[in-house]
Design an enzyme around this catalytic site. Structure first.
Site, PDB file in Angstrom:
ATOM      1  N   SER A  31       0.832  -1.218   0.000  1.00  7.08           N
ATOM      2  CA  SER A  31       0.000   0.000   0.000  1.00  7.08           C
ATOM      3  C   SER A  31       0.860   1.260   0.000  1.00  7.08           C
ATOM      4  O   SER A  31       0.589   2.207  -0.747  1.00  7.08           O
ATOM      5  CB  SER A  31      -0.892   0.010   1.237  1.00  7.08           C
ATOM      6  OG  SER A  31      -1.651  -1.159   1.285  1.00  7.08           O
ATOM      7  N   GLY A  32       1.908   1.293   0.830  1.00  6.20           N
ATOM      8  CA  GLY A  32       2.733   2.489   0.949  1.00  6.20           C
ATOM      9  C   GLY A  32       3.539   2.743  -0.304  1.00  6.20           C
ATOM     10  O   GLY A  32       3.574   3.871  -0.825  1.00  6.20           O
ATOM     11  N   TYR A  79      -4.668  -3.169  -8.491  1.00  7.30           N
ATOM     12  CA  TYR A  79      -3.421  -2.494  -8.117  1.00  7.30           C
ATOM     13  C   TYR A  79      -2.470  -2.406  -9.311  1.00  7.30           C
ATOM     14  O   TYR A  79      -1.843  -1.374  -9.551  1.00  7.30           O
ATOM     15  CB  TYR A  79      -2.748  -3.235  -6.950  1.00  7.30           C
ATOM     16  CG  TYR A  79      -3.039  -2.612  -5.606  1.00  7.30           C
ATOM     17  CD1 TYR A  79      -4.328  -2.612  -5.088  1.00  7.30           C
ATOM     18  CD2 TYR A  79      -2.033  -2.005  -4.863  1.00  7.30           C
ATOM     19  CE1 TYR A  79      -4.605  -2.032  -3.869  1.00  7.30           C
ATOM     20  CE2 TYR A  79      -2.299  -1.419  -3.643  1.00  7.30           C
ATOM     21  CZ  TYR A  79      -3.583  -1.440  -3.147  1.00  7.30           C
ATOM     22  OH  TYR A  79      -3.857  -0.853  -1.943  1.00  7.30           O
ATOM     23  N   GLY A  86      -1.267 -11.351  22.310  1.00  9.38           N
ATOM     24  CA  GLY A  86      -2.466 -10.645  22.765  1.00  9.38           C
ATOM     25  C   GLY A  86      -2.664  -9.329  22.041  1.00  9.38           C
ATOM     26  O   GLY A  86      -3.358  -8.447  22.524  1.00  9.38           O
ATOM     27  N   GLY A 108       3.808 -10.717  17.065  1.00 10.03           N
ATOM     28  CA  GLY A 108       4.333  -9.468  16.513  1.00 10.03           C
ATOM     29  C   GLY A 108       4.998  -9.662  15.162  1.00 10.03           C
ATOM     30  O   GLY A 108       5.068 -10.774  14.628  1.00 10.03           O
ATOM     31  N   HIS A 140     -30.951   9.878  15.067  1.00 11.92           N
ATOM     32  CA  HIS A 140     -31.706   8.948  15.902  1.00 11.92           C
ATOM     33  C   HIS A 140     -32.549   7.992  15.061  1.00 11.92           C
ATOM     34  O   HIS A 140     -33.093   8.430  14.056  1.00 11.92           O
ATOM     35  CB  HIS A 140     -32.625   9.761  16.827  1.00 11.92           C
ATOM     36  CG  HIS A 140     -33.376   8.919  17.796  1.00 11.92           C
ATOM     37  ND1 HIS A 140     -32.771   8.314  18.879  1.00 11.92           N
ATOM     38  CD2 HIS A 140     -34.681   8.552  17.829  1.00 11.92           C
ATOM     39  CE1 HIS A 140     -33.679   7.627  19.545  1.00 11.92           C
ATOM     40  NE2 HIS A 140     -34.846   7.751  18.933  1.00 11.92           N
TER      41      HIS A 140
HETATM   42  P1  NDP Z   1       1.370  -6.612  18.239  1.00  8.56           P
HETATM   43  O1  NDP Z   1       2.617  -5.900  18.471  1.00  8.56           O
HETATM   44  O2  NDP Z   1       0.070  -5.868  18.212  1.00  8.56           O
HETATM   45  O3  NDP Z   1       1.200  -7.782  19.301  1.00  8.56           O
HETATM   46  C1  NDP Z   1       2.214  -8.692  19.548  1.00  8.56           C
HETATM   47  C2  NDP Z   1       1.776  -9.548  20.694  1.00  8.56           C
HETATM   48  O4  NDP Z   1       2.765 -10.548  20.913  1.00  8.56           O
HETATM   49  C3  NDP Z   1       1.616  -8.791  22.000  1.00  8.56           C
HETATM   50  O5  NDP Z   1       0.457  -9.195  22.643  1.00  8.56           O
HETATM   51  C4  NDP Z   1       2.856  -9.196  22.775  1.00  8.56           C
HETATM   52  O6  NDP Z   1       2.647  -9.237  24.162  1.00  8.56           O
HETATM   53  C5  NDP Z   1       3.057 -10.606  22.279  1.00  8.56           C
HETATM   54  N1  NDP Z   1       4.410 -11.062  22.523  1.00  8.56           N
HETATM   55  C6  NDP Z   1       5.557 -10.548  22.041  1.00  8.56           C
HETATM   56  N2  NDP Z   1       6.613 -11.224  22.529  1.00  8.56           N
HETATM   57  C7  NDP Z   1       6.119 -12.180  23.338  1.00  8.56           C
HETATM   58  C8  NDP Z   1       6.716 -13.187  24.135  1.00  8.56           C
HETATM   59  N3  NDP Z   1       8.037 -13.337  24.219  1.00  8.56           N
HETATM   60  N4  NDP Z   1       5.920 -14.006  24.849  1.00  8.56           N
HETATM   61  C9  NDP Z   1       4.575 -13.841  24.800  1.00  8.56           C
HETATM   62  N5  NDP Z   1       3.955 -12.908  24.070  1.00  8.56           N
HETATM   63  C10 NDP Z   1       4.733 -12.085  23.333  1.00  8.56           C
HETATM   64  O7  NDP Z   1       1.618  -7.399  16.882  1.00  8.56           O
HETATM   65  P2  NDP Z   1       0.615  -8.037  15.836  1.00  8.56           P
HETATM   66  O8  NDP Z   1       1.400  -9.031  15.091  1.00  8.56           O
HETATM   67  O9  NDP Z   1      -0.647  -8.433  16.502  1.00  8.56           O
HETATM   68  O10 NDP Z   1       0.330  -6.836  14.871  1.00  8.56           O
HETATM   69  C11 NDP Z   1       1.434  -6.169  14.253  1.00  8.56           C
HETATM   70  C12 NDP Z   1       1.021  -4.796  13.837  1.00  8.56           C
HETATM   71  O11 NDP Z   1       0.197  -4.881  12.696  1.00  8.56           O
HETATM   72  C13 NDP Z   1       0.200  -4.088  14.894  1.00  8.56           C
HETATM   73  O12 NDP Z   1       1.013  -3.352  15.761  1.00  8.56           O
HETATM   74  C14 NDP Z   1      -0.714  -3.235  14.109  1.00  8.56           C
HETATM   75  O13 NDP Z   1      -0.111  -1.977  13.976  1.00  8.56           O
HETATM   76  C15 NDP Z   1      -0.816  -3.935  12.771  1.00  8.56           C
HETATM   77  N6  NDP Z   1      -2.128  -4.586  12.636  1.00  8.56           N
HETATM   78  C16 NDP Z   1      -3.223  -3.785  12.582  1.00  8.56           C
HETATM   79  C17 NDP Z   1      -4.463  -4.340  12.471  1.00  8.56           C
HETATM   80  C18 NDP Z   1      -5.644  -3.437  12.437  1.00  8.56           C
HETATM   81  O14 NDP Z   1      -5.465  -2.247  12.189  1.00  8.56           O
HETATM   82  N7  NDP Z   1      -6.850  -3.920  12.677  1.00  8.56           N
HETATM   83  C19 NDP Z   1      -4.672  -5.784  12.384  1.00  8.56           C
HETATM   84  C20 NDP Z   1      -3.443  -6.527  12.465  1.00  8.56           C
HETATM   85  C21 NDP Z   1      -2.230  -5.934  12.594  1.00  8.56           C
HETATM   86  P3  NDP Z   1       2.865  -7.946  25.095  1.00  8.56           P
HETATM   87  O15 NDP Z   1       1.754  -7.006  24.820  1.00  8.56           O
HETATM   88  O16 NDP Z   1       2.809  -8.548  26.440  1.00  8.56           O
HETATM   89  O17 NDP Z   1       4.206  -7.395  24.726  1.00  8.56           O
END
Ligand code: NDP
Length: 460
Positions: free
Chosen positions: A15-16, A99, A175, A261, A434
């Site tokens: 996209s970018g 695209y 999470g 992540g 409403h």
């Molecule tokens: P996030 O960074 O949102 O989440 C990563 C998760 O992995 C967190 O809950 C983190 O826990 C966990 N984690 C990392 N390391 C460990 C570990 N060692 N042990 C256990 N848990 C761990 O990444 P996502 O992959 O979910 O998404 C990536 C990015 O993509 C997002 O930041 C977002 O910007 C984008 N995205 C946007 C969406 C939308 O707009 N709807 C949909 C999907 C992705 P903790 O919090 O405890 O660190």
């Protein structure tokens, strides 16, 4: 041998990259864009778009259930994921075609292949060596596997979106956005889902009231929440997956999704040998104009790990093109970016959380919580929750948070008000539409909590 001199070479047609290439071309630049995979990038091919198509599929389970409450009889059916998968593949192919056509119609040359930076504006794509005074890296990111051992045996969001059958049991590890969305979606499609995360609530960084309510909503959907415990290793055998946690507990399921992540795609393209500064995660370090540490090289989107969202990458790409080719210096304001999490119900947010606002000064908090008309009529227990975080001194609305049906659509519109600097009084003088859920945002009369006023008054 084509004349391989260009005004701009973009690496990565997500996209970018596509937005930057097209905008630069619109300003008259001769642009080449290189893509090693399919055109459209994470969002279109293996992210936002197919995810939302899967979310729609899952929503039908609830719609069919609710239909009974509205007087519909014999509503039912069986989800055949392979049929969804085929239709999804066709739709993504159509969008990829769109695209490609957009690029062609803009006069951007698309070259298939992995790009390698040669220095001095040289970029090698296969056996072709191209040159441009400006090179833009827009290679995005990819799922990370390094949080603990064994994660490479699990699916990532890439593979979940290619599923042709719903797994009977699924362990979702993480999470964040990806974890919560797929936990909710796969539960809606009939999998028994366990969500394993290490914090006490999912979605670290979001407003605490949304996080609590999301946890409750996921549980209502049948998702088992296994939070508050760190993880040690994932093991796979012929029965499925086993997640070992640091308290000695073990979680098992037939399938596992690694949602721990993402990492920027910066390896193997010659960035290090050019001396491009990368941060600890491997992201390209850039300034406010997306300039890297090496002259002639810019980077936008997830590869820079600023705010990893499609619309932000697009805005960064266009700002780069307007600045460099349009004589219109533009910067992206990363402070007030709205985002949504497509769970069921979805949640959306823009601006400061209550906790972050309180850390800055006096704050008034307004809330509304209710059973939406449609759910209540069908006998459902689900509630919608809305919150306004308001500056206690000048009444500026600092944050808007919502979990409930249509939250992403509603918060998108309110993000305009926030961007304009709207005050609570502006919300109050707005007449409601409403009957809607959104009207509750302009009908909140008294704050439910006031923070920081006492400290200020006693200081006066
Ligand atoms: P996030 O960074 O949102 O989440 C990563 C998760 O992995 C967190 O809950 C983190 O826990 C966990 N984690 C990392 N390391 C460990 C570990 N060692 N042990 C256990 N848990 C761990 O990444 P996502 O992959 O979910 O998404 C990536 C990015 O993509 C997002 O930041 C977002 O910007 C984008 N995205 C946007 C969406 C939308 O707009 N709807 C949909 C999907 C992705 P903790 O919090 O405890 O660190």
């Amino acid at each position: 041998m084509p004349n391989d001199r260009h005004d701009l070479i973009v690496i990565g047609a997500g996209s970018g990259g596509v937005a930057a290439a097209r905008r630069a071309a619109a300003h008259g630049a001769k642009v080449l864009i290189a893509e090693a995979d399919r055109v459209g990038g994470t969002c279109v091919i293996r992210g936002c778009v197919p995810k939302k198509l899967m979310m729609y599929a899952a929503e039908f389970a609830r719609t069919l259930h609710e239909a009974d409450g509205f007087g519909w009889s014999e509503v039912g059916g069986r989800f055949e994921m392979h049929r969804w998968a085929d239709a999804k593949a066709a739709e993504i192919a159509r969008l990829e075609g769109v695209y490609r056509k957009l690029l062609a119609d803009s006069g951007v040359a698309l070259v298939a292949g992995r790009a390698m930076l040669n220095g001095g504006g040289g970029v090698r794509i296969g056996d072709r060596l191209c040159h441009a005074p400006r090179v833009l890296v827009a290679t995005g990111g990819a799922p990370a596997f390094d949080a603990f051992a064994g994660l490479d045996t699990a699916m990532t969001s890439n593979e979940v979106l290619e599923l042709r059958r719903v797994p009977p049991t699924l362990l979702v590890i993480g999470g964040g956005y990806v974890a919560c969305e797929f936990a909710s979606i796969l539960a809606g499609l009939g999998a028994r889902v366990t969500l394993a995360f290490r914090d006490t609530l999912p979605l670290r960084g979001f407003d605490a009231d949304l996080r609590r309510r999301l946890a409750q909503a996921l549980e209502r959907r049948g998702v088992v929440l296994a939070g508050g415990v760190a993880m040690r290793a994932l093991q796979r055998d012929e029965h499925g997956f086993e997640l070992q946690r640091t308290d000695g507990s073990v979680l098992r399921a037939a399938a596992a999704l690694n949602a721990t992540g993402r990492r920027p795609n910066t390896a193997g393209m010659g960035l290090e040998s050019l001396g491009v500064r990368l941060d600890a995660r491997g992201a390209v370090e850039v300034d406010a104009d997306s300039r890297s540490s090496v002259p002639g090289l810019w980077a936008i989107g997830d590869v820079t790990h600023r705010v990893n969202l499609t619309p932000v990458a697009i805005a960064e790409g266009r700002a780069f093109a307007d600045t460099e080719f349009g004589r219109r210096p533009t910067r992206v304001d990363h402070r007030t970016v709205a985002s949504a999490v497509f769970t069921d119900p979805p949640l959306a947010t823009v601006g400061l959380t209550e906790d972050d606002a309180v850390a800055r000064g006096p704050v008034d908090v307004y809330e509304s919580e209710f059973r939406p008309m449609k759910t209540a009529f069908a006998g459902g227990a689900e509630r919608t929750y809305m919150k306004l975080v308001v500056d206690g001194l000048d009444e500026r609305v600092l944050g808007v948070h919502m979990i409930g049906a249509d939250a992403p659509e509603i918060v998108q519109s309110l993000a305009v008000a926030l961007t304009c600097g709207a005050t609570k009084r502006d919300f109050d003088r707005t007449i409601a539409v409403h009957p809607t859920a959104a009207e509750e945002f302009v009908l909140m009369r008294e704050p439910v909590r006031r923070h920081g006023h006492a400290a200020r008054e006693s200081a006066v």
